[in-house]
Design a protein around this motif. Sequence first.
Motif, PDB file in Angstrom:
ATOM      1  N   VAL A 289       0.838  -1.203   0.000  1.00 35.18           N
ATOM      2  CA  VAL A 289       0.000   0.000   0.000  1.00 35.18           C
ATOM      3  C   VAL A 289       0.870   1.249   0.000  1.00 35.18           C
ATOM      4  O   VAL A 289       0.601   2.224  -0.722  1.00 35.18           O
ATOM      5  CB  VAL A 289      -0.958  -0.011   1.208  1.00 35.18           C
ATOM      6  CG1 VAL A 289      -1.628   1.349   1.373  1.00 35.18           C
ATOM      7  CG2 VAL A 289      -2.015  -1.099   1.035  1.00 35.18           C
ATOM      8  N   LEU A 292       2.224   2.165  -3.411  1.00 33.70           N
ATOM      9  CA  LEU A 292       1.292   2.448  -4.501  1.00 33.70           C
ATOM     10  C   LEU A 292       1.715   3.623  -5.382  1.00 33.70           C
ATOM     11  O   LEU A 292       1.638   3.529  -6.618  1.00 33.70           O
ATOM     12  CB  LEU A 292      -0.110   2.684  -3.940  1.00 33.70           C
ATOM     13  CG  LEU A 292      -0.883   1.437  -3.492  1.00 33.70           C
ATOM     14  CD1 LEU A 292      -2.226   1.835  -2.888  1.00 33.70           C
ATOM     15  CD2 LEU A 292      -1.090   0.481  -4.659  1.00 33.70           C
ATOM     16  N   PHE A 355      -5.533  -0.051   3.691  1.00 41.31           N
ATOM     17  CA  PHE A 355      -5.724   1.183   2.932  1.00 41.31           C
ATOM     18  C   PHE A 355      -6.589   2.179   3.689  1.00 41.31           C
ATOM     19  O   PHE A 355      -6.271   3.374   3.753  1.00 41.31           O
ATOM     20  CB  PHE A 355      -6.361   0.848   1.577  1.00 41.31           C
ATOM     21  CG  PHE A 355      -6.512   2.035   0.670  1.00 41.31           C
ATOM     22  CD1 PHE A 355      -5.404   2.597   0.067  1.00 41.31           C
ATOM     23  CD2 PHE A 355      -7.753   2.591   0.427  1.00 41.31           C
ATOM     24  CE1 PHE A 355      -5.534   3.702  -0.760  1.00 41.31           C
ATOM     25  CE2 PHE A 355      -7.897   3.689  -0.400  1.00 41.31           C
ATOM     26  CZ  PHE A 355      -6.783   4.240  -0.999  1.00 41.31           C
ATOM     27  N   ASN A 356      -7.684   1.690   4.298  1.00 41.97           N
ATOM     28  CA  ASN A 356      -8.576   2.598   5.007  1.00 41.97           C
ATOM     29  C   ASN A 356      -7.983   3.125   6.304  1.00 41.97           C
ATOM     30  O   ASN A 356      -8.520   4.077   6.882  1.00 41.97           O
ATOM     31  CB  ASN A 356      -9.911   1.900   5.296  1.00 41.97           C
ATOM     32  CG  ASN A 356     -10.872   1.980   4.132  1.00 41.97           C
ATOM     33  OD1 ASN A 356     -11.491   3.006   3.874  1.00 41.97           O
ATOM     34  ND2 ASN A 356     -10.978   0.887   3.392  1.00 41.97           N
ATOM     35  N   LEU A 363     -10.671   8.948   3.910  1.00 39.57           N
ATOM     36  CA  LEU A 363     -10.586   7.585   4.414  1.00 39.57           C
ATOM     37  C   LEU A 363     -10.930   7.542   5.899  1.00 39.57           C
ATOM     38  O   LEU A 363     -10.866   8.548   6.609  1.00 39.57           O
ATOM     39  CB  LEU A 363      -9.187   7.021   4.189  1.00 39.57           C
ATOM     40  CG  LEU A 363      -8.705   6.943   2.734  1.00 39.57           C
ATOM     41  CD1 LEU A 363      -7.277   6.437   2.678  1.00 39.57           C
ATOM     42  CD2 LEU A 363      -9.622   6.048   1.922  1.00 39.57           C
ATOM     43  N   ILE A 404      -7.494  14.862  -2.320  1.00 37.54           N
ATOM     44  CA  ILE A 404      -7.064  13.475  -2.164  1.00 37.54           C
ATOM     45  C   ILE A 404      -8.034  12.538  -2.885  1.00 37.54           C
ATOM     46  O   ILE A 404      -7.617  11.556  -3.510  1.00 37.54           O
ATOM     47  CB  ILE A 404      -6.957  13.122  -0.669  1.00 37.54           C
ATOM     48  CG1 ILE A 404      -5.828  13.932  -0.021  1.00 37.54           C
ATOM     49  CG2 ILE A 404      -6.722  11.628  -0.477  1.00 37.54           C
ATOM     50  CD1 ILE A 404      -5.734  13.770   1.483  1.00 37.54           C
ATOM     51  N   SER A 405      -9.330  12.842  -2.826  1.00 37.38           N
ATOM     52  CA  SER A 405     -10.316  12.025  -3.521  1.00 37.38           C
ATOM     53  C   SER A 405     -10.069  12.022  -5.024  1.00 37.38           C
ATOM     54  O   SER A 405     -10.190  10.980  -5.685  1.00 37.38           O
ATOM     55  CB  SER A 405     -11.732  12.534  -3.230  1.00 37.38           C
ATOM     56  OG  SER A 405     -12.053  12.418  -1.862  1.00 37.38           O
ATOM     57  N   VAL A 407      -7.211  12.397  -6.476  1.00 37.72           N
ATOM     58  CA  VAL A 407      -6.033  11.557  -6.706  1.00 37.72           C
ATOM     59  C   VAL A 407      -6.429  10.083  -6.672  1.00 37.72           C
ATOM     60  O   VAL A 407      -6.007   9.293  -7.527  1.00 37.72           O
ATOM     61  CB  VAL A 407      -4.945  11.850  -5.651  1.00 37.72           C
ATOM     62  CG1 VAL A 407      -3.800  10.845  -5.766  1.00 37.72           C
ATOM     63  CG2 VAL A 407      -4.411  13.265  -5.818  1.00 37.72           C
ATOM     64  N   PHE A 408      -7.261   9.705  -5.692  1.00 38.82           N
ATOM     65  CA  PHE A 408      -7.719   8.321  -5.600  1.00 38.82           C
ATOM     66  C   PHE A 408      -8.498   7.919  -6.842  1.00 38.82           C
ATOM     67  O   PHE A 408      -8.329   6.809  -7.375  1.00 38.82           O
ATOM     68  CB  PHE A 408      -8.595   8.136  -4.359  1.00 38.82           C
ATOM     69  CG  PHE A 408      -7.839   8.144  -3.065  1.00 38.82           C
ATOM     70  CD1 PHE A 408      -6.470   7.935  -3.041  1.00 38.82           C
ATOM     71  CD2 PHE A 408      -8.491   8.369  -1.860  1.00 38.82           C
ATOM     72  CE1 PHE A 408      -5.762   7.946  -1.850  1.00 38.82           C
ATOM     73  CE2 PHE A 408      -7.798   8.377  -0.662  1.00 38.82           C
ATOM     74  CZ  PHE A 408      -6.432   8.171  -0.660  1.00 38.82           C
ATOM     75  N   ILE A 409      -9.373   8.804  -7.308  1.00 42.20           N
ATOM     76  CA  ILE A 409     -10.180   8.502  -8.490  1.00 42.20           C
ATOM     77  C   ILE A 409      -9.285   8.337  -9.722  1.00 42.20           C
ATOM     78  O   ILE A 409      -9.465   7.401 -10.513  1.00 42.20           O
ATOM     79  CB  ILE A 409     -11.227   9.600  -8.722  1.00 42.20           C
ATOM     80  CG1 ILE A 409     -12.275   9.575  -7.605  1.00 42.20           C
ATOM     81  CG2 ILE A 409     -11.898   9.442 -10.082  1.00 42.20           C
ATOM     82  CD1 ILE A 409     -13.238  10.737  -7.637  1.00 42.20           C
ATOM     83  N   TYR A 411      -6.141   7.481  -9.782  1.00 39.95           N
ATOM     84  CA  TYR A 411      -5.372   6.239  -9.640  1.00 39.95           C
ATOM     85  C   TYR A 411      -6.259   5.032  -9.954  1.00 39.95           C
ATOM     86  O   TYR A 411      -5.830   4.091 -10.633  1.00 39.95           O
ATOM     87  CB  TYR A 411      -4.821   6.132  -8.222  1.00 39.95           C
ATOM     88  CG  TYR A 411      -3.691   5.136  -8.068  1.00 39.95           C
ATOM     89  CD1 TYR A 411      -2.363   5.552  -8.064  1.00 39.95           C
ATOM     90  CD2 TYR A 411      -3.943   3.776  -7.933  1.00 39.95           C
ATOM     91  CE1 TYR A 411      -1.326   4.642  -7.924  1.00 39.95           C
ATOM     92  CE2 TYR A 411      -2.922   2.861  -7.803  1.00 39.95           C
ATOM     93  CZ  TYR A 411      -1.613   3.298  -7.795  1.00 39.95           C
ATOM     94  OH  TYR A 411      -0.594   2.389  -7.658  1.00 39.95           O
ATOM     95  N   SER A 412      -7.499   5.073  -9.480  1.00 39.71           N
ATOM     96  CA  SER A 412      -8.428   3.971  -9.734  1.00 39.71           C
ATOM     97  C   SER A 412      -8.710   3.820 -11.222  1.00 39.71           C
ATOM     98  O   SER A 412      -8.785   2.696 -11.740  1.00 39.71           O
ATOM     99  CB  SER A 412      -9.745   4.197  -8.976  1.00 39.71           C
ATOM    100  OG  SER A 412      -9.527   4.245  -7.577  1.00 39.71           O
TER     101      SER A 412
END
Length: 427
Positions: A289, A292, A355-356, A363, A404-405, A407-409, A411-412
């Motif tokens: 993690v 990543l 991760f969470n 998160l 951050i969201s 960035v997560f999106i 990356y997903s």
Amino acid sequence: MLVVIGIVIFFFGLLFSIAWHELGHLAAAKLFGVKVTQYMVGFGRTLWSRKKGDTEYGIKLIPFGGYIRMIGMFPPKEDEKHGRSASSSPFRAMIEDARQMSAEEITPEDEHRQFYQRSPWKRIIVMLAGPVMNLVLAIGIFTAILMGHGTYTPTTTVASVSECVLPANAPNKDVCPPGAKPAPAAEAGFQPGDRIVEFNGKPYTTWEDLQLAIRGTTGPVPVVVERGGQLITLHPVLMRNQMPKLGSTSEYETVGFLGLSPTQELVKQDIGGVVDTIGGFVSLTAQKVIELPQRVPDLVAAIFGGERAQDSPVGIVGASRLGGEVLSSDQITVDDRIMLMFNLLAGVNLSLFVFNMLPLLPLDGGHVAGALWESVRRGFAKLVRRPDPGPFDTARLMPLAYAISMVFIAYSLLVLVADVVNPVTLF
């Protein structure tokens, strides 16, 4: 057909893991009297829902996560001391929009049931309950497999002998190119079925210890093997070769090389072995993690035709595809296929837990960090006899949470594209 069945089974296993995670949040919130208005698996348009008591339970169109909706996630806005309006900056407007959305469902009779009103330790339990549910599920699955079915453990008995010396990243490891050097084990006369008893004058009973000894040795070495009930001494000349680092399939190092692989024996684990194994899984998952961000170049390269490592990050699409590949494989027995699918599902739950727990909003770990900071701040104020500073206003961190969201999106989406055009394969 088996591929499709495997994908469907594993996909629903992932949905169950998401629902299980959110159930932890739901149960803890209700235990502490927080009003929960929604319990949803998925995002987007609602496909099905039913209201029971205060809570609407439902399934949404996009199955890439889930959530519960608690009232009063953020405290009310403090009085503006300097006369600045809520719209004086985009960030401030973002903060107030988040605060307003959180307060929309609060009615006068629910004033006492808001999340922010609970003491920090209760809020921490509510936010930890989701990841802990994933951890409990992972531990349960791993324990059942390790103690009930067993795990394949390498032994000191030789399964196969390499014909020649090839670096670990060679494009075709099954064919020796012209002029390739014979492997030390083949040159010394090792055979499948040989049980290695001694290496360089020392006895070995486990492959792990023997492997470390081999990787740390070069030059001529006496090796005693048991063959057909007799002890035979062989004299390989070990050389240095590029091999994968232990515990990795994408990183390499130059170590001592003998050129043989061990047989695998199914061994049931005791409690001590289960604890050690699961501890190793948790440590390895945490390491992956953390790594990543470093995997972005590899994912981009994989999208454009580069090699996709087996330990490359995968999303729900890639994980479901792996489930289909496992169930349809003819390289392992039916029992092993089922156990491997459960292992994959347990690994996904372990990843969700780790991760969470990252201390980043949105998160769960970010909310835990906020509650911990509030507890420290209030404790310090009490110690120095200052007024209670009140609840920590996590709404002020919403601009960072949105960033951050995004960035997560991103990356997903990167992982999703890689899973489609160049999926990870196990066989």
